[in-house]
Design a protein around this motif. Structure first.
Motif, PDB file in Angstrom:
ATOM      1  N   UNK A 125      -2.381  -8.680   7.724  1.00  0.00           N
ATOM      2  CA  UNK A 125      -0.951  -8.196   7.064  1.00  0.00           C
ATOM      3  C   UNK A 125      -1.097  -7.701   5.728  1.00  0.00           C
ATOM      4  N   UNK A 126      -2.216  -8.233   5.024  1.00  0.00           N
ATOM      5  CA  UNK A 126      -2.501  -7.969   3.524  1.00  0.00           C
ATOM      6  C   UNK A 126      -2.993  -6.446   3.600  1.00  0.00           C
ATOM      7  N   UNK A 127      -3.811  -5.949   4.739  1.00  0.00           N
ATOM      8  CA  UNK A 127      -4.147  -4.655   4.696  1.00  0.00           C
ATOM      9  C   UNK A 127      -3.154  -3.673   4.775  1.00  0.00           C
ATOM     10  N   UNK A 128      -2.014  -4.055   5.582  1.00  0.00           N
ATOM     11  CA  UNK A 128      -0.836  -3.067   5.683  1.00  0.00           C
ATOM     12  C   UNK A 128      -0.105  -3.171   4.332  1.00  0.00           C
ATOM     13  N   UNK A 129      -0.051  -4.654   3.646  1.00  0.00           N
ATOM     14  CA  UNK A 129       0.786  -4.313   2.474  1.00  0.00           C
ATOM     15  C   UNK A 129      -0.325  -3.600   1.375  1.00  0.00           C
ATOM     16  N   UNK A 130      -1.559  -3.530   1.348  1.00  0.00           N
ATOM     17  CA  UNK A 130      -2.332  -2.929   0.419  1.00  0.00           C
ATOM     18  C   UNK A 130      -2.434  -1.503   0.705  1.00  0.00           C
ATOM     19  N   UNK A 131      -2.026  -1.027   2.084  1.00  0.00           N
ATOM     20  CA  UNK A 131      -2.270   0.200   1.939  1.00  0.00           C
ATOM     21  C   UNK A 131      -0.749   0.940   1.563  1.00  0.00           C
ATOM     22  N   UNK A 132       0.257   0.159   1.783  1.00  0.00           N
ATOM     23  CA  UNK A 132       1.549   0.507   1.301  1.00  0.00           C
ATOM     24  C   UNK A 132       1.521   0.558  -0.355  1.00  0.00           C
ATOM     25  N   UNK A 133       0.782  -0.545  -0.955  1.00  0.00           N
ATOM     26  CA  UNK A 133       0.880  -0.457  -2.245  1.00  0.00           C
ATOM     27  C   UNK A 133       0.080   0.516  -2.974  1.00  0.00           C
ATOM     28  N   UNK A 134      -1.080   0.811  -2.339  1.00  0.00           N
ATOM     29  CA  UNK A 134      -1.797   2.069  -2.703  1.00  0.00           C
ATOM     30  C   UNK A 134      -1.005   3.418  -2.611  1.00  0.00           C
ATOM     31  N   UNK A 135      -0.284   3.491  -1.539  1.00  0.00           N
ATOM     32  CA  UNK A 135       0.531   4.624  -1.113  1.00  0.00           C
ATOM     33  C   UNK A 135       1.585   4.745  -2.337  1.00  0.00           C
ATOM     34  N   UNK A 136       2.094   3.872  -2.733  1.00  0.00           N
ATOM     35  CA  UNK A 136       3.307   3.869  -3.859  1.00  0.00           C
ATOM     36  C   UNK A 136       2.382   3.992  -5.134  1.00  0.00           C
ATOM     37  N   UNK A 137       1.201   3.582  -5.471  1.00  0.00           N
ATOM     38  CA  UNK A 137       0.625   3.788  -6.542  1.00  0.00           C
ATOM     39  C   UNK A 137       0.152   5.373  -6.469  1.00  0.00           C
ATOM     40  N   UNK A 138      -0.279   5.972  -5.498  1.00  0.00           N
ATOM     41  CA  UNK A 138      -0.483   7.397  -5.344  1.00  0.00           C
ATOM     42  C   UNK A 138       0.754   8.023  -5.711  1.00  0.00           C
TER      43      UNK A 138
END
Length: 888
Positions: A228-241
């Motif tokens: 779950x954390x990986x999915x959340x991190x991917x979304x956060x990094x996408x938002x960051x980008x």
């Protein structure tokens, strides 16, 4: 009716009569005027009246007669009070307007002072210095921009490096933790194997197995959380980008806006520079035109000629000698006498002309242009303009003399170009001939008149003032001392027309050559050049005004462009800060993925520990040999895991050190960028300050004009406000005076009304009547049962002067209680009727009607005197001893 009641009535009656204007003590008023049928009798005798022929009673003024006037006046007072309130409000409002305007004017004057100070500092040097500061600021911004962009890229890369190293530390930490758990499990296996040999520890082995099973369960849960954390991190990094992308785009947009603002500012600066050159050129032309005009005005400055007209008084003998018909003569009279008598050649005409000429010579003065003394000339090389100027001056002298002598306008002299050219030719001819004119005379080339005069001390003439003084001397000689030439020079002057005056240098001696005569078509207008120069100046002023207006507008545009540039720079700086902030946020996906890998690894290790624990449990049921083998195997595995644990610990230490180093680099880069941002903030602040300063300088004229206009407007408004306030105050004062007057009138009517009401109340027990002459009398009614009356002291009542008793009449009441006048004989038996029947003297009282006795008994002053007089007046009123008012 009691004694006290009668006293009260008579006293009140006296007061009531006094309140309507009838003196209670009539003897205090006297008259010595001869009387006729309508004249008042001596005031000390009783009033004698006849009963009116008609039965109608004379009307007595009642309170109801006054009530309408009282109500009307009360209404008027209310109306004026309302006007007073309105006037007060208007005065208050007007005064408030004055105060408000004064405050605004004070503020405007402060603004004007600031505008004047800015205007004083808005020099080209300060503007140039401000522009230099702006250029330096722009260059510093460009350097800061490059450094900031490099710093941002370095921070971005370093942030990714720190993220990787953070993941590595997390991985090493996890591996170290798993190694620790594995070592612990292997140590438990060794102990379990040892216990199996001596037959103990089965329960501990089973406990290890149970713990391994729990670890597997927890590992599975950790894998789920890590996934779950990986999915959340991917979304956060996408938002960051995406945020970084948007921030980058915003920086690019703001940078483009900044570039455009810079280009516009540079363009406006170039425009200002270009227009400045034109404005400088037009200003220079205007200055040149003004200088030329001022110089021309200095040349053509008005010369004031004071041509006197002295009067000479002849004695009677002199009058007879000349054969004149008057004693007082002027130069004009002498000239006329000369024309009529010169043929006689007896010397009288010349004698009289010289006498008056000498007086005219002395009376003629000139106020020259003050600039003439500053203008150098070359007497041997006069320009046409200089010749025209002295010729014009000479013509004005001629005209001034003509005016004094009464000559017609048609004879007026003027400078003419054709005459000037002719005079120049004659001067050259004299110079070429080279013979003294005194010896050789005039050159007769034509029949035009000509005068010549020797110029004394001509070598000392160096200015126009010197030359004009020489011209003046020549004119005086020609006009007033020309006896030797039989006044021929004077005659040429007075003929007027075209005039020119040149200078001839004849063998080193200089002579004026005056030529007369012109066709009238070539008059010289010295003001023509002045008019042309004025027109030239007007055109130069127009062009310069247009150029200055264009320059002012261009400077305003430049100032606005500077402000926009500063604002664009500020916006770009904010965008860059936002980008740096977004870029500084850490990457999360890599770390999360590492954590997932570690969770899977932990599951694998837990499963291995479970298998080992299961083997340990099974080991208790094996043979001794197998238990020994298991122990050796467990020890070997323990040694291996300890080696792995040590490697994991070393790897963790290395990873942590590397992470710390990379974080230090990131912090250093961030600190450097913070300094760059701080520097940029300072540059932005300076840019705004410079833009404001430059705008103030470039718009100084407009701002000053606006401030001056505002002050002038507020001063005018203040003047108007003060005027309005004064009018409002005057109106308030007028209304206040009016109100006071109306209130006083109301009080007067109210007082009269109250007195009439009081009198009407008193009339209930008294008979009040108005006699034919307007006198109001009141006689107390007598009780029918009062028969005993005090006797009248007739001796004391009778005055030595003429009294009412001497007239044989008295005042009485008839059956209807009307006041009538009867003969004294008719009232003889009833004399006591008017003696206030209810009034009786007390034991210590003495009733008297003698004026002498009253004078003795009453003091001159004091309250008791007033009361006694009022009582006595009431008693006298009861006897009819009241003053009869004369009807006017």
């Amino acid at each position: 009716m009691s004694k006290n009641t009668i006293k009260t009535l008579t006293t009140s009656t006296a007061i009531a009569l006094a309140s309507v204007g009838v003196p209670a003590f009539a003897q205090e008023a006297t008259t010595t005027t001869a009387v006729d049928a309508t004249t008042v009798t001596a005031v000390n005798e009783p009033a004698l009246v006849s009963k009116p022929v008609a039965d109608t009673k004379p009307e007595v003024k009642k309170s109801s007669d006054v009530k309408p006037a009282l109500d009307a006046q009360a209404s008027t007072v209310k109306q004026v009070e309302a006007e007073s309130q309105t006037a007060k409000a208007e005065a208050t409002s007007a005064n408030k307007a004055v105060t408000t305007t004064e405050t605004a004017l004070t503020s405007a004057k402060e603004d004007l002072k600031s505008a004047e100070a800015v205007k004083a500092n808005a020099t080209e040097e300060n503007i140039t210095a401000t522009k230099a500061k702006q250029d330096a600021n722009v260059k510093a911004q460009e350097a800061n921009q490059k450094a900031t962009e490099a710093s941002t890229e370095a921070i971005k890369a370093q942030t990714e490096t720190v993220a990787t190293e953070t993941a590595n530390v997390a991985s090493a930490t996890s591996k170290k933790a798993e190694a620790d758990k594995t070592v612990t499990a292997k140590e438990a296996n060794v102990k379990s194997a040892e216990d199996a040999l001596n037959g103990s520890g089965l329960s501990e082995a089973k406990a290890s197995l149970a713990q391994a099973e729990k670890d597997i369960e927890q590992a599975n849960a950790n894998i789920s959380s890590a996934t779950t954390a990986v999915e959340t991190a991917k979304k956060a990094d996408s938002n960051r980008a995406e945020a970084i992308k948007q921030a980058t785009n915003n920086v690019n947009v703001k940078n483009d806006a900044l570039k455009l603002a810079k280009e516009m500012m540079d363009a406006d600066q170039n425009k200002v520079d270009s227009i400045q050159e034109k404005a400088d050129a037009t200003a220079s032309k205007e200055k040149e035109a003004q200088t030329a005009l001022d110089a021309e005005k200095a040349l053509s400055g008005e010369t004031i000629i004071h041509m006197g007209n002295p009067v000479h008084h002849l004695t009677d003998e002199e009058k007879a000698y000349y054969g004149l018909d008057k004693n007082d003569i002027t130069f004009s009279d002498a000239k006329s006498y000369y024309v009529r008598n010169r043929y006689k050649r007896d010397g009288k005409a010349d004698e009289l002309m010289l006498t008056m000429g000498a007086k005219m010579h002395k009376a003629l003065t000139v106020d020259f242009n003050k600039n003439d003394d500053k203008r150098s000339i070359n007497i041997d090389n006069l320009t046409d303009k200089e010749i025209a100027e002295i010729s014009d001056f000479y013509a004005k002298l001629v005209n001034a003399l003509q005016e004094k002598m009464g000559y017609s306008e048609k004879y007026r002299a003027y400078a003419a170009q054709d005459t000037l050219e002719h005079s120049k030719q004659k001067a050259k001819a004299y110079e070429a001939r080279g013979t003294d004119p005194v010896v050789a005379g005039h050159i007769n080339r034509n029949t035009d008149p000509e005068n010549m005069a020797f110029i004394y001390k001509s070598d000392q003439i160096s200015t126009m003032l010197d030359l004009k003084y020489a011209v003046l001397d020549a004119f005086k000689e020609y006009s007033f001392l020309d006896d030797e030439s039989n006044w021929g020079h004077a005659a040429n002057n007075l003929n007027g027309g075209g005039v020119a005056m040149t200078v001839a240098n004849i063998n080193g001696k200089r002579w004026f050559v005056n030529s007369f005569g012109s066709d009238g078509k070539h008059k010289i207008n010295l003001n023509q050049d002045l008019a042309q120069l004025e027109a030239k100046l007007a055109e130069a002023q127009k062009q310069n005004s247009q150029a200055q207006t264009a320059l002012t507008n261009a400077k305003a545009e430049l100032a606005e462009a500077s402000r926009k540039y500063a604002s664009a720079l500020d916006a770009k700086t904010d965008a860059e800060k936002e980008l740096a902030n977004k870029s500084a946020s850490p990457l999360q996906t890599e770390v999360a993925e590492k954590n997932l890998q570690l969770a899977n690894l932990a599951l694998k290790n837990a499963q291995e520990r479970k298998a080992t624990a299961e083997e340990a449990v099974k080991n208790f049921s094996r043979s001794q040999a197998e238990k020994e083998t298991a122990l050796e195997t467990a020890k070997a595995e323990l040694a291996t895991t300890k080696t792995a644990q040590k490697d994991a610990e070393t790897a963790l230490t290395t990873a942590q050190a590397k992470l710390q180093a990379e974080e230090n680099k990131l912090k250093a880069l961030q600190a450097e960028q913070a300094k760059l941002h701080e520097e940029k903030d300072k540059l932005v602040s300076d840019a705004k300050t410079i833009a404001t300063e430059l705008s103030a300088y470039l718009n100084a004229d407009k701002n000053l004009a606006d401030a001056q206009a505002k002050v002038a407007d507020l001063e005018a408004k203040l003047t108007q406000a003060k005027s309005t306030a004064k009018l409002a105050q005057d109106k308030l004062d007028t209304v206040t005076d009016k109100l006071q007057a109306e209130q006083a009138k109301l009080a007067e009517i109210q007082e009269e009304f109250d007195k009439l009401v009081d009198l009407e109340n008193k009339a209930k027990d008294n008979v009040v009547a108005t006699l034919p002459d307007g006198t109001i009398v009141a006689v107390p009614r007598v009780d029918s049962d009062s028969n005993t009356l005090p006797k009248e002291n007739t001796e004391e009542t009778v005055d030595k002067s003429k009294t009412a008793s001497q007239s044989g009449k008295d005042v009485a009441l008839d059956e209807k209680e009307e006041v009538v006048a009867k003969d004294k004989e008719q009232t003889k038996d009833k004399q006591q009727t008017y003696s206030a029947p209810a009034v009786k003297a007390g034991a210590d009282e003495k009733v008297t009607y003698s004026r002498v006795e009253r004078a003795k008994s009453l003091p001159d002053t004091g309250e008791s005197s007033s009361v006694a007089m009022l009582v006595l007046g009431a008693i006298l009123g009861a006897f009819g001893l009241v003053t009869v008012r004369r009807k006017n």
